[in-house]
Scaffold this active site. Structure first.
Site, short mmCIF file in Angstrom:
data_model
loop_
_atom_site.label_atom_id
_atom_site.label_comp_id
_atom_site.label_asym_id
_atom_site.label_seq_id
_atom_site.Cartn_x
_atom_site.Cartn_y
_atom_site.Cartn_z
CG HIS A 1 -1.59 1.30 1.52
ND1 HIS A 1 -2.63 1.79 0.77
CD2 HIS A 1 -1.35 2.24 2.46
CE1 HIS A 1 -3.00 2.96 1.26
NE2 HIS A 1 -2.24 3.27 2.28
CG ASP B 1 6.18 17.72 -26.72
OD1 ASP B 1 6.48 17.29 -25.60
OD2 ASP B 1 5.47 17.09 -27.53
CD1 TRP C 1 6.12 3.55 4.10
CD2 TRP C 1 7.48 4.32 2.50
NE1 TRP C 1 6.45 4.84 4.40
CE2 TRP C 1 7.27 5.34 3.44
CE3 TRP C 1 8.29 4.58 1.41
CZ2 TRP C 1 7.86 6.60 3.33
CZ3 TRP C 1 8.89 5.85 1.30
CH2 TRP C 1 8.66 6.83 2.24
CB SER D 1 10.73 5.99 -14.58
OG SER D 1 9.60 6.79 -14.71
CB SER D 2 11.70 9.41 -10.60
OG SER D 2 10.57 8.77 -10.17
CD GLU E 1 9.60 10.17 -2.66
OE1 GLU E 1 10.53 10.47 -3.42
OE2 GLU E 1 8.47 9.84 -3.05
CE1 TYR F 1 8.38 19.26 3.64
CE2 TYR F 1 10.64 18.55 3.88
CZ TYR F 1 9.47 19.02 4.43
OH TYR F 1 9.40 19.23 5.77
CB SER G 1 -0.35 28.97 -5.53
OG SER G 1 0.39 28.48 -4.45
CG HIS H 1 12.41 14.78 11.43
ND1 HIS H 1 12.34 15.97 10.75
CD2 HIS H 1 11.75 13.89 10.67
CE1 HIS H 1 11.68 15.78 9.63
NE2 HIS H 1 11.31 14.54 9.55
CG HIS H 2 11.86 10.39 9.26
ND1 HIS H 2 10.54 10.27 8.93
CD2 HIS H 2 12.32 11.45 8.56
CE1 HIS H 2 10.22 11.20 8.05
NE2 HIS H 2 11.28 11.95 7.81
CB THR I 1 5.35 25.01 6.17
OG1 THR I 1 6.56 24.31 5.93
CG2 THR I 1 4.19 24.19 5.66
CE LYS J 1 5.63 26.92 -0.42
NZ LYS J 1 5.09 27.56 -1.61
NE ARG K 1 4.19 3.55 10.72
CZ ARG K 1 5.01 4.23 9.89
NH1 ARG K 1 5.94 5.02 10.37
NH2 ARG K 1 4.87 4.12 8.59
#
Lengths: 373, 527, 176
Positions: free
Chosen positions: B76, B105, B141, B169-170, B255, B257, B268, B302-303, B328, B331, B450
């Site tokens: 998931h 293009d 993940w 690809s990315s 990632e 962000y 916006s 921080h993770h 943030t 914004k 979790r």
């Protein structure tokens, strides 16, 4: 019909948010029973209220615009699109709020990292999927395994009050004493968490981590593993029983004596082995190999009719003792007494239609264990 | 300028049949394919979420075994992040960036085709692992070693190759975006005149080329540990499982962000259009986006507040993480001020954009709470974290994508979507998403970890509510699918004008609706 | 307008792929600077007399921990559970390990010190963890360890825990 359902659920949600954050429903972080946990709870509430105020201000302005500056009310759009003053202001003000948050957070953190010496050292080792506690200064060392029955998990029996949060042997600790936890793991990364103590530290294989606590109140405090560690991640609870100092002293003396006695090997009859074997199987093997020995192939092989259970008994004993590399089968040599291993091997060879008729004796297991082959 | 594209002789329009899609180098076709792929992934990943929520509806094991449950949470996460959100943004970039900067293009049309066509193979391979011996990846993940190396199912090798392919690809997609924006802007379109969606995508593209290779590196190290006997993450050989987490999150935080910056751009545009007012603080928006991107490289640990970081480490990562709240916040204030004294109307895109601002802010505030290191010892790896990142990714990133589709769909296909269905979709989604994710804060604070397939009884009531919300939210996406289908393939809905909305700004509104197959063959002049 | 070359920009991902691998040695530096993982104990190779004449006489308790894949089977344990360290005074102790198998086994011990931030104050002069050890079949060997407390240790350093995790050769990787 659908709408009624939705509004009922959303009403329920609103009701619950209205009562939120106010402890008795178990909606909020526990205050816990240590200085550190109370400190963290206080910090959490402070930050939470600051966030609520920020949210009210921001959403308030937004709601005001949504109500009063809507086209359907005939609002005419203004044309301003920048203001250096305002923009500087709303960069500086949040910065100041953040500094205000960082000061108490820093001081809490410094308190938590106080590494001063402790009276009791407990090594906590994470295994897939159980905890091992070693009291380093005393000769006490045991595993703590989930005590909830498979019947409760599979919904064939009513669930008990402490469903999934109960173990066979809790970690017993004295109150008002500084206790140091030295955490490590045997296989993958685990994380040892007791919310009431506000102790959460990762247990990492090959490394040792340190944490500490001083418990204020006697009681039973429950927690869980909080780092995904494989199939049984949800089934390795932590239970801490905090007792008065003298009670702890008596308990630890008793444990040391019992553990020494358990190392002696006695002979057992086939009936005794089968009876004890079923118990050992239920608490240690059943989660993977299942009640009727059918396993969950291919990850957890069946024992019923298996080559191991019907093959030479030495090989069977060895697998239980040492586990099987590269699979989820762990080694039970340290976790179970030799009599337990003898019983469970005997049980597996003679249950669910397996009919070897032979038995493993505790002496035989001891001999194989010590020969190490 | 036209030497950069060699498809200029295709004046006759698209080829017929399936080959049009296989060989196409047209940015609009490729954008459409990306969006369809993202929608497919969203539905597959959503089905997996249904499995998860059905199992968690009640305590006890009912539907799946714990190992399969872990495969579901892992798949998931991977499919939603790499298969739904990221390709959706790439699809939007393909459609919109050339039209917004007045280019005919993308700069590298054949690379564009290739970067799209890699993806179905990457995801095909990932999904095939579900049917392999030992099952699909089951290590989350974030695939922490050694659970994902020494203790992983054999399918991990396919997972690694799949990540490699989607990474390539990315990266190619991002290079394409950067080169397009740098080289193909219409005369007069200076950087500080670029629409914000273009700006946010430019910054996102730089993040992509900086961190996707690091992800490729980390999975390569895993591959070497598993098959070639190295010990990057194996303590036995002098490696370190904690290093995995550092390298992974060095990729992982930027990632995060990557999945939200383009959303800032979209919102916006929409808020400005439906407030009938120019965006407040365009310059500060650009600077805020850039500083969020820069800060994202120094907050990764921080993770990992509970892995045993030393005090100085905890303090550094706590402070740097808190700092992200400043840009943030800027914004959010800008959006609110744009609405202030506007003339607001509430078409579906605007509803999604407003919900984005509100719910993303809630996710941001819980993020601020999580940044407080001492408190994070209680939050870490609980449902509080699950609530937090779903608030920024679902009503955040996903809502912005839905808003974008509603907003630009009339330009793409020349017809208006059905507004009533759109409103139904919005309100069902809005209610569903909150019923799903808000109670997760409570169970997390109350102590539910979790990634568990079964839980203690005190969490039962909220989990039941969460599951009900998840089904409401998931099923209401079918309204969206139907609405898009009837507008595009069904050909229903009134004809859209060229401007579509009241006075929207941007070059894409100067071309006819539907946008012709080739646009801006002659570059427009921007004053 | 100046054109950007797609080839030039493609160098960025190539470099970043390399940077991903460069993070491995950088991480070691990071650990050393911050004390992460308790790996940055001091390995002393100079003249031992310089250690002894530091003038600092602080003491700290050093606690020994032992772990192996199957702890009881290997009988891997420290000779003493703990001992008192004094700055500058060289202390020697042993870990014992029994090879229960019919064949010689190569082992590698992986050390870790807690609290990690104080690891730098543990000075190792000699340690069995520096190299792989071969343990003959069915025999017990003593693995030597010589340590002291660093003269740089501040006052609050009053205890350290030293842990070894034993790995057998077949689980060792190829980076040795």
């Amino acid at each position: 019909m659908k709408r009624v359902g939705i509004s009922a659920v959303s009403a329920l949600l609103l009701l619950s948010t209205a009562h939120s954050a106010f402890a008795e429903w178990g909606l909020n972080m526990t205050e816990g029973v240590t200085k550190v946990s109370q400190n963290i709870h206080g910090l959490h509430m402070t930050i939470f209220y600051i966030c609520v105020v920020i949210a009210i201000v921001v959403f308030g302005v937004m709601l005001y615009s949504i109500i009063y500056h809507r086209k359907s009310r005939g609002a005419k759009a203004a044309n301003f699109h920048e203001s250096t003053t305002v923009e500087i202001l709303w960069t500086i003000v949040p910065l100041l709020i953040l500094v205000g948050m960082a000061i108490p957070a820093t001081s809490s953190l410094i308190d938590m990292y106080d590494a001063d010496d402790a009276e009791i050292d407990v090594q906590v080792t994470g295994y897939q999927w159980k905890w091992r506690y070693t009291y380093l200064k005393e000769d006490v060392d045991f595993f703590s395994v989930l005590a909830t029955s498979q019947e409760q998990i599979n919904n064939t029996e009513e669930k008990g009050e402490h469903y999934l949060l109960e173990v066979d042997k809790p970690l017993v600790l004295p109150v008002d004493t500084k206790i140091r936890f030295l955490l490590t793991a045997q296989d993958v990364i685990h994380s040892w968490w007791v919310p009431d103590l506000a102790v959460k530290k990762d247990a990492i294989p090959g490394f040792i981590n340190e944490s500490w606590t001083i418990i204020d109140k006697p009681g039973i405090y429950r927690g869980q593993c909080t780092e995904l560690c494989g199939t049984g991640h949800g089934y390795m609870p932590v239970v801490v029983k905090a007792v008065a100092k003298d009670e702890y002293a008596a308990w630890i003396a008793q444990q040391a004596k019992e553990q020494a006695a358990a190392r002696e090997v006695k002979d057992m009859s086939m009936e005794e082995l089968m009876a004890q074997g079923e118990k050992v199987y239920t608490s240690n093997c059943l989660a993977c190999h299942q009640k009727n020995g059918s396993g969950m192939p291919p990850v957890f092989p069946a024992l019923k009719g298996s080559k191991v259970a019907l093959g030479p008994i030495e090989d069977h004993i060895k697998i239980v003792l040492h586990g099987k590399k590269g699979t989820a089968m762990s080694a039970f040599a340290e976790q179970l007494r030799v009599s337990d291993i003898a019983s469970v091997v005997t049980y597996e060879r003679n249950a669910w239609g397996n009919d070897k008729g032979d038995m493993a004796t505790p002496k035989q297991v001891k001999q194989i264990k010590e020969s190490g082959k | 300028m036209s030497h950069a594209i060699d498809s200029a002789d295709h004046h006759h329009g698209p080829d017929k049949g399936i080959l049009r899609w296989v060989y196409t180098t047209n940015h609009k076709d490729i954008g459409t394919m990306y969006l369809i792929l993202a929608l497919g992934s969203l539905l597959i990943g959503g089905t997996m979420a249904f499995v998860i929520r059905a199992e968690l509806f009640q305590p006890g094991l009912q539907l799946v075994d714990p190992n399969f449950f872990n495969q579901m949470t892992t798949m998931h996460g991977l499919i939603m992040v790499f298969g739904a959100i990221m390709p959706a943004f790439v699809g939007l970039a393909n459609w919109l960036v050339p039209m917004m900067i007045g280019a005919p293009d993308m700069a590298l049309p054949r690379i564009n085709n290739w970067s799209f066509w890699l993806l179905p193979f990457a995801f095909g391979m990932l999904i095939c692992t579900l049917f392999m011996d030992g099952g699909a990846p089951n290590f989350g993940w974030t695939f922490y070693a050694p659970l994902s190396t020494t203790y992983a199912p054999p399918s991990v090798t396919f997972f690694i190759f799949s990540v490699h392919i989607m990474g390539i690809s990315s990266i190619m997609g991002a290079v394409n975006v950067i080169v397009t924006i740098f080289n193909m802007r219409a005369p007069g379109m200076t950087f500080m005149k670029m629409p914000l969606f273009v700006w946010t995508w430019l910054i996102t593209a730089f993040l992509l080329i900086a961190v996707m290779p690091v992800l490729a590196g980390v999975v390569t190290m895993m591959l070497m540990d598993i098959h070639f006997g190295t010990s990057f993450f194996n303590a036995a050989g002098g490696g370190d499982p904690v290093m995995f987490q550092h390298v992974f999150w060095f990729f992982g935080h930027p990632e995060v962000y990557i999945m939200i910056l383009p959303a800032f751009g979209i919102v916006s545009h929409i808020i400005s259009t439906f407030s009938r007012k120019p965006l407040f603080g365009y310059t500060s928006m650009v600077w805020a986006t850039a500083s969020i991107a820069v800060l994202s490289f120094i907050v990764w640990a921080h993770h990992m507040f509970t892995v045993g970081l030393p005090l100085v480490g905890e303090l550094f990562f706590m402070y740097s993480t808190m700092l992200i709240a400043v840009p943030t916040g800027v914004k959010v204030f800008n959006w609110v001020t744009t609405m202030f004294r506007g003339s607001i109307s509430f078409e579906t895109p605007m509803l999604f954009a407003i919900a984005f601002v509100v719910l993303f802010t809630i996710g941001g505030l819980s993020g601020l709470m999580l940044a407080i290191a001492p408190a994070d010892f209680q939050y870490h790896d609980t449902y509080f974290v699950v609530a937090h990142f779903h608030y920024v990714l679902v009503p955040g990133a996903l809502f912005s994508i839905l808003a974008a589709v509603y907003y630009w769909l009339p330009k793409w296909c020349g017809r208006m979507y059905n507004e009533t269905l759109g409103k139904w979709h919005f309100w069902m989604s809005f209610i569903g998403v909150n019923i799903t994710f808000f109670p997760m804060h409570f169970v997390g604070l109350a102590g539910m970890p979790r990634r568990i397939p079964d839980y203690a009884l005190q969490f039962a009531d909220f989990n039941a509510i969460v599951s009900v919300g998840a089904f409401i939210f998931g099923l209401s996406q079918l309204i969206f699918v139907y609405n898009v289908w009837r507008t595009t393939i069904g050909g229903k809905g009134e004809k859209a004008t060229d401007k579509v909305w009241d006075e929207p700004t941007g070059l894409e509104w100067d071309i006819p609706s539907p946008a012709p197959y080739h646009t801006f063959q002659e570059p427009p002049v921007v004053k | 307008m100046k054109k950007m070359s797609p080839w030039k920009i493609s160098l960025v991902p190539v470099l970043m792929f390399g940077f991903g691998f460069a993070l491995v040695p950088l991480y070691d530096v990071f650990c050393e600077v911050t004390g992460l993982n308790g790996k940055n104990f001091e390995v002393f190779t100079g003249d031992k007399t310089t250690l002894e004449n530091s003038g600092n006489h602080q003491t700290a308790v050093l606690q020994f921990l032992a772990d192996a894949d199957s702890r009881d089977n290997w009988h891997f344990k420290p000779e003493k559970k703990s001992m008192e360290l004094q700055a500058g005074k060289l202390m020697t102790t042993y870990y014992e390990v029994t090879n229960p198998y019919d064949y010689p086994v190569t082992i590698q011990a992986v050390p870790s010190v807690a609290p990690g931030e104080w690891a730098e104050y543990l000075v190792k002069i000699e340690c069995f963890c520096f190299t792989q050890q071969v343990v003959p079949a069915h025999s017990k060997v003593k693995l030597p360890l010589q340590v002291t407390l660093s003269a740089k240790a501040p006052k609050e350093v009053n205890h350290l825990s030293l842990s070894y995790r034993l790995y057998q050769s077949e689980s060792l990787g190829g980076t040795f």
